[in-house]
Design an enzyme around this catalytic site. Structure first.
Site, PDB file in Angstrom:
ATOM      1  N   LYS A 181       0.882  -1.179   0.000  1.00 34.33           N
ATOM      2  CA  LYS A 181       0.000   0.000   0.000  1.00 34.33           C
ATOM      3  C   LYS A 181       0.911   1.218   0.000  1.00 34.33           C
ATOM      4  O   LYS A 181       1.516   1.560   1.010  1.00 34.33           O
ATOM      5  CB  LYS A 181      -0.882  -0.010   1.253  1.00 34.33           C
ATOM      6  CG  LYS A 181      -2.263   0.591   1.068  1.00 34.33           C
ATOM      7  CD  LYS A 181      -2.367   2.096   1.013  1.00 34.33           C
ATOM      8  CE  LYS A 181      -1.904   2.876   2.217  1.00 34.33           C
ATOM      9  NZ  LYS A 181      -1.576   4.285   1.799  1.00 34.33           N
ATOM     10  N   GLU A 256       8.972   0.814  11.627  1.00 36.66           N
ATOM     11  CA  GLU A 256      10.112   1.739  11.523  1.00 36.66           C
ATOM     12  C   GLU A 256       9.529   3.136  11.571  1.00 36.66           C
ATOM     13  O   GLU A 256       8.906   3.598  10.616  1.00 36.66           O
ATOM     14  CB  GLU A 256      10.862   1.514  10.212  1.00 36.66           C
ATOM     15  CG  GLU A 256      11.506   0.145  10.137  1.00 36.66           C
ATOM     16  CD  GLU A 256      12.222  -0.092   8.813  1.00 36.66           C
ATOM     17  OE1 GLU A 256      12.063   0.704   7.872  1.00 36.66           O
ATOM     18  OE2 GLU A 256      12.942  -1.083   8.725  1.00 36.66           O
ATOM     19  N   CYS A 289      13.521  10.370   8.324  1.00 34.59           N
ATOM     20  CA  CYS A 289      13.349   9.927   9.713  1.00 34.59           C
ATOM     21  C   CYS A 289      14.683   9.829  10.433  1.00 34.59           C
ATOM     22  O   CYS A 289      14.768  10.101  11.624  1.00 34.59           O
ATOM     23  CB  CYS A 289      12.606   8.606   9.765  1.00 34.59           C
ATOM     24  SG  CYS A 289      13.456   7.283   8.901  1.00 34.59           S
ATOM     25  N   GLU A 386       8.792  15.121  16.636  1.00 37.94           N
ATOM     26  CA  GLU A 386       9.345  15.116  15.284  1.00 37.94           C
ATOM     27  C   GLU A 386       8.583  16.118  14.399  1.00 37.94           C
ATOM     28  O   GLU A 386       7.351  16.093  14.347  1.00 37.94           O
ATOM     29  CB  GLU A 386       9.213  13.709  14.693  1.00 37.94           C
ATOM     30  CG  GLU A 386       9.864  13.586  13.335  1.00 37.94           C
ATOM     31  CD  GLU A 386       9.764  12.169  12.769  1.00 37.94           C
ATOM     32  OE1 GLU A 386       8.676  11.589  12.826  1.00 37.94           O
ATOM     33  OE2 GLU A 386      10.785  11.687  12.257  1.00 37.94           O
TER      34      GLU A 386
HETATM   35  P1  ADP Z   1       2.880  10.566   7.602  1.00 36.40           P
HETATM   36  O1  ADP Z   1       2.328  11.144   8.866  1.00 36.40           O
HETATM   37  O2  ADP Z   1       4.331  10.669   7.460  1.00 36.40           O
HETATM   38  O3  ADP Z   1       2.057  10.821   6.385  1.00 36.40           O
HETATM   39  P2  ADP Z   1       1.726   8.072   8.130  1.00 36.40           P
HETATM   40  O4  ADP Z   1       2.300   7.216   9.173  1.00 36.40           O
HETATM   41  O5  ADP Z   1       0.401   8.690   8.370  1.00 36.40           O
HETATM   42  O6  ADP Z   1       2.848   9.057   7.789  1.00 36.40           O
HETATM   43  O7  ADP Z   1       1.642   7.298   6.749  1.00 36.40           O
HETATM   44  C1  ADP Z   1       2.521   6.306   6.333  1.00 36.40           C
HETATM   45  C2  ADP Z   1       1.727   5.258   5.588  1.00 36.40           C
HETATM   46  O8  ADP Z   1       0.764   4.718   6.474  1.00 36.40           O
HETATM   47  C3  ADP Z   1       0.947   5.796   4.397  1.00 36.40           C
HETATM   48  O9  ADP Z   1       1.000   4.839   3.349  1.00 36.40           O
HETATM   49  C4  ADP Z   1      -0.458   5.900   4.944  1.00 36.40           C
HETATM   50  O10 ADP Z   1      -1.444   5.787   3.952  1.00 36.40           O
HETATM   51  C5  ADP Z   1      -0.506   4.712   5.864  1.00 36.40           C
HETATM   52  N1  ADP Z   1      -1.536   4.779   6.916  1.00 36.40           N
HETATM   53  C6  ADP Z   1      -2.027   5.884   7.538  1.00 36.40           C
HETATM   54  N2  ADP Z   1      -2.965   5.546   8.454  1.00 36.40           N
HETATM   55  C7  ADP Z   1      -3.084   4.186   8.417  1.00 36.40           C
HETATM   56  C8  ADP Z   1      -3.888   3.231   9.120  1.00 36.40           C
HETATM   57  N3  ADP Z   1      -4.769   3.590  10.063  1.00 36.40           N
HETATM   58  N4  ADP Z   1      -3.736   1.928   8.815  1.00 36.40           N
HETATM   59  C9  ADP Z   1      -2.853   1.534   7.886  1.00 36.40           C
HETATM   60  N5  ADP Z   1      -2.076   2.390   7.179  1.00 36.40           N
HETATM   61  C10 ADP Z   1      -2.178   3.699   7.435  1.00 36.40           C
END
Ligand code: ADP
Length: 491
Positions: A181, A256, A289, A386
């Protein structure tokens, strides 16, 4: 039938999912904009429940045959996958630069070669994963590394191609089938990755890409009971959701996460070298990161260090990431720009002093000036949380103990940098509680080495053998040496 291809700066990219070896369109799409100039890049398929289900089913179907191959039999396919990435190198560079704002030069010289290596290296390393035997007087234990099953890979937008292949390489080499994804703010290089896998002849279902938002598509994937592993790179709050969702099914996660890593400059450091490396912390507009974002500088050398680093920062070339000479590009998304600005505003309102930067850069709406804040307290939000943008803090210390105390004084524990006379810096580095730390250097990462964080920076390690430990089930086949006769008194 696939949707019409997007044209991203002359490169054709499918906006569809890639499931079971085929392009799959969606009734719902989301808009994608370039961080360079906010132009619409296109509409991308949103992953609905039916797509998540189809991808997991395809991966499940492909698993028996793919996992039954030996590592030596999988290797040529993964090598071909890497070759197909190589054939698309320029397309991948152009697309990720437009989509995620990553420097074109960094894509060409760093990311694409590394993405290929992520596949070839782990395919090769999988050959060394021999079954181990443990001989005891009683029995022979045949310890196997069996592929785990369907692996869900979720990656963030700051380096989608690099991070996706870093997980895909070992997961596939170990014999798993994957559902990737990609990040919704920058999904397009993962779509090109699917083209490469297809052209390489990876069997249908072995590698699937389902695009969509994290909160719906991602959440659906990680909470599916049919999956065997989740490998995630992203933020701490998202990781909490993922760990809970996967945890409900007792599915192991490798997480990570973010960092607030110290960049320590000891009194005996080579100041010019330290300052030059310091300016590197603005790479990818600070959306890295593992960057050292908290500068901890010995008070006696702080004024000289600040001037040296200011010299390097003043010379940074900020602008369009597609230009070969650019060193700092845009922040990924208007929402992220707002977040970064709000961090700086709150810090300044709380008494922080701007050493440089602190405002938007005139180049464009998503360009933030490289910023350094000082007069900050250890408990301040700007020191504890962060930012994920080009914003650093600088604190001073008087001795090693204080440096270590400040370095360890956050909930994060990803990485670190320590500049000083080598033996001295190494000794200080050993006392910093993080997953890794670079002495008089930055960013040296070998695929054989473990990568990951402690505390809020993550759970688990990937890289080298650690990747295979995570992506495999370890099984002990026990064969007794003497005939075994059932007995209730047996101990
Ligand atoms: P950022 O805050 O850096 O955008 P995220 O941790 O929100 O990072 O996003 C990293 C990845 O996690 C993206 O591919 C995002 O679509 C996915 N993501 C965000 N929320 C969820 C969730 N509840 N379950 C699974 N994947 C998620």
């Amino acid at each position: 039938m696939g949707s019409p291809l997007l044209n991203v700066a002359g490169v054709e990219v499918s906006p569809d999912h890639y499931i079971d070896g085929r392009r799959v369109a969606s009734a719902q799409t989301f808009e994608l904009f370039s961080p360079i100039d906010q132009r619409l890049l296109g509409h991308v398929a949103e992953g609905l429940d039916e797509h998540v289900d189809a991808a997991i089913r395809a991966a499940e179907r492909a698993f028996p045959a793919w996992s039954a191959l030996s590592a030596a039999e999988r290797k040529p396919l993964l090598d071909r996958f890497a070759e197909e990435i190589g054939k698309r190198a320029e397309a991948l560079c152009v697309v990720e630069s437009n989509d995620a704002g990553v420097l074109l030069s960094r894509m060409r010289h760093g990311v694409v070669p590394r993405a290929m290596l992520n596949l070839t290296w782990f395919a090769e390393h999988a050959l060394t994963l021999q079954d181990r035997t443990i001989d005891t007087p009683q029995a022979q234990h045949l310890v196997r590394h069996d592929p785990a099953g369907v692996v869900v890979i979720i990656t963030p937008w700051n380096s989608p191609l690099l991070l996706s292949t870093w997980k895909l390489g070992p997961a596939l080499a170990a014999g798993n089938c994957c559902v990737l994804k990609p990040p919704e703010w920058a999904p397009l290089t993962c779509s090109l990755l699917a083209d490469a896998a297809h052209a390489a002849g990876l069997p249908p279902g072995v590698f699937n890409v389902v695009q969509g938002s994290g909160k719906t598509t991602g959440a659906k994937l990680v909470s599916d009971p049919r999956i065997a592993r989740v490998s995630f790179t992203g933020s701490v709050p998202t990781a909490r959701w993922i760990a809970q969702a996967a945890g409900a099914n007792l599915v192991p996660c490798s997480l990570e996460l973010g960092g607030k890593s110290p960049f320590i400059v000891l009194e005996d450091a080579d100041l010019d070298n330290a300052a030059a490396t310091g300016a590197l912390m603005y790479r990818n507009a600070g959306q890295v990161c593992l960057a050292g974002t908290r500068f901890l500088v010995h008070e006696r050398i702080a004024p000289r260090f600040i001037e040296a680093m200011r010299g390097y920062v003043d010379r940074l070339n900020i602008g369009d990431p597609r230009e070969e000479s650019t060193e700092v590009g845009p922040v990924i998304h208007p929402r992220q720009v707002e977040r970064v600005k709000a961090f700086v505003d709150r810090a300044v309102a709380g008494g922080a002093r701007v050493l440089w930067g602190g405002a938007m850069h005139p180049f464009g709406a998503q360009y933030v000036q490289p910023t350094m804040l000082t007069d900050v307290g250890q408990q301040d939000e700007i020191v504890q949380n962060e930012v994920f943008g080009p914003v650093l803090t600088l604190q001073t210390f008087t001795d090693d103990d204080e440096a270590v105390q400040l370095a360890n004084g956050t909930d994060y524990g990803l990485g670190g940098v320590c500049y000083g006379e080598t033996a001295h810096a190494t000794a200080v580095a050993q006392r910093v509680r993080t997953g890794f730390i670079w002495v008089n250097s930055f960013g040296i990462r070998d695929l054989a080495a473990p990568f990951g964080g402690i505390k809020r920076s993550g759970v688990g390690r990937e890289g080298g053998d650690w990747s295979f430990e995570f992506f495999c089930d370890v099984k002990d086949v026990v064969v007794p040496k003497k005939p075994f006769r059932a007995s209730f008194s047996q101990r």
